[in-house]
Design a protein around this motif. Sequence first.
Motif, mmCIF file in Angstrom:
data_model
loop_
_atom_site.group_PDB
_atom_site.id
_atom_site.type_symbol
_atom_site.label_atom_id
_atom_site.label_comp_id
_atom_site.label_asym_id
_atom_site.label_seq_id
_atom_site.Cartn_x
_atom_site.Cartn_y
_atom_site.Cartn_z
ATOM 1 N N LEU A 236 0.823 -1.209 0.000
ATOM 2 C CA LEU A 236 0.000 0.000 0.000
ATOM 3 C C LEU A 236 0.860 1.263 0.000
ATOM 4 N N PHE A 237 1.896 1.281 0.854
ATOM 5 C CA PHE A 237 2.773 2.449 0.895
ATOM 6 C C PHE A 237 3.524 2.607 -0.420
ATOM 7 N N GLY A 238 3.901 1.484 -1.028
ATOM 8 C CA GLY A 238 4.581 1.539 -2.314
ATOM 9 C C GLY A 238 3.697 2.131 -3.400
ATOM 10 N N VAL A 239 2.442 1.691 -3.435
ATOM 11 C CA VAL A 239 1.499 2.230 -4.422
ATOM 12 C C VAL A 239 1.258 3.712 -4.175
ATOM 13 N N LEU A 240 1.076 4.094 -2.892
ATOM 14 C CA LEU A 240 0.838 5.505 -2.554
ATOM 15 C C LEU A 240 2.017 6.370 -2.975
ATOM 16 N N PHE A 241 3.240 5.884 -2.737
ATOM 17 C CA PHE A 241 4.433 6.643 -3.122
ATOM 18 C C PHE A 241 4.508 6.791 -4.645
ATOM 19 N N ALA A 242 4.189 5.713 -5.369
ATOM 20 C CA ALA A 242 4.243 5.762 -6.828
ATOM 21 C C ALA A 242 3.235 6.768 -7.383
ATOM 22 N N VAL A 243 2.015 6.768 -6.814
ATOM 23 C CA VAL A 243 0.986 7.703 -7.270
ATOM 24 C C VAL A 243 1.397 9.139 -6.981
ATOM 25 N N THR A 244 1.946 9.378 -5.784
ATOM 26 C CA THR A 244 2.382 10.727 -5.422
ATOM 27 C C THR A 244 3.507 11.212 -6.339
ATOM 28 N N ALA A 245 4.468 10.330 -6.590
ATOM 29 C CA ALA A 245 5.584 10.695 -7.468
ATOM 30 C C ALA A 245 5.094 10.998 -8.875
ATOM 31 N N LEU A 246 4.149 10.204 -9.365
ATOM 32 C CA LEU A 246 3.612 10.439 -10.708
ATOM 33 C C LEU A 246 2.880 11.771 -10.782
ATOM 34 N N ALA A 247 2.088 12.098 -9.759
ATOM 35 C CA ALA A 247 1.366 13.374 -9.738
ATOM 36 C C ALA A 247 2.340 14.552 -9.714
#
Length: 281
Positions: A236-247
């Motif tokens: 979950l933290f990995g997905v959240l970090f990836a989404v934040t970085a992409l944004a």
Amino acid sequence: QGPGHSHWSYEDREHWGVDYPDCMGTMQSPININMAKTIFSPELQPIQLSGYSLPANEKLKLRNNGHTGVAGIRCLSQGVIPPCWPCHHWSPFGPCPCHYCGVSVLQVGPRENPYYQEILEHLYKIQREGEEVLVPGFNIAGLLPANLKLYFHYNGSLTTPPCYQTVKWTVFNQTMLLSHDQMSMLVTSLRNDDGEPLQNNYRLVQDLHRRRVLASFQTTLFSAKRLPSGDVLAVLFGVLFAVTALAFLLYIYKHRSQNARLDSPTKSKVIYTAATTENTG
């Protein structure tokens, strides 16, 4: 004492094949079940139990054979999993031609298991080899998991001499929980002919030898659903970090594109010129 009973020991298991040739066979049990290498078989339907609920007046013979505790439960017809604890059935004429055995993996849990207690509470009566006791009948289905849809199936053997390779093993995916006291009772109650506790009375994992292990369910999907809580949080933290970085990257790209358009030399400009007057006569 029945066919196959002798003074073999678990300490001498490497030499079982000398007196029992089947112990050196290529279909021996137990095995390590690697879920990633199992084969999904839609033909494996949910297990249907038959003859497992026994009245109290139907006694079960529980015996210490010097190697483990054996419950004498009658074999049932093929097509259903017969109750067995452990997987040892003998006919008057030798080993049964085919064994069907359902096996549950035991695990320490938070509370007492009432079904296993029906057997465990009598172990103190058969501490010595050769001792036996009659146990009142109960619902033996309670020894198996509630979910009988998820299981593995493979062809194997008895796990002790004579190691006959005629056992069709059904290993349930769901574990059975026993309390810490019950597990301790199971480990310390029985003794061998030397009066020593029956411990380490298990056979090591055997080679698969290209045997197929079938599964009644899609193990890859099921494994993903059963990730430990720590792994789930990491994902979950990995997905959240990836989404934040992409944004953030999209924001930077958009901001730079806007600045580039404003600074471009080809952008349109408004030119003002002085007004002129013409005299007309």
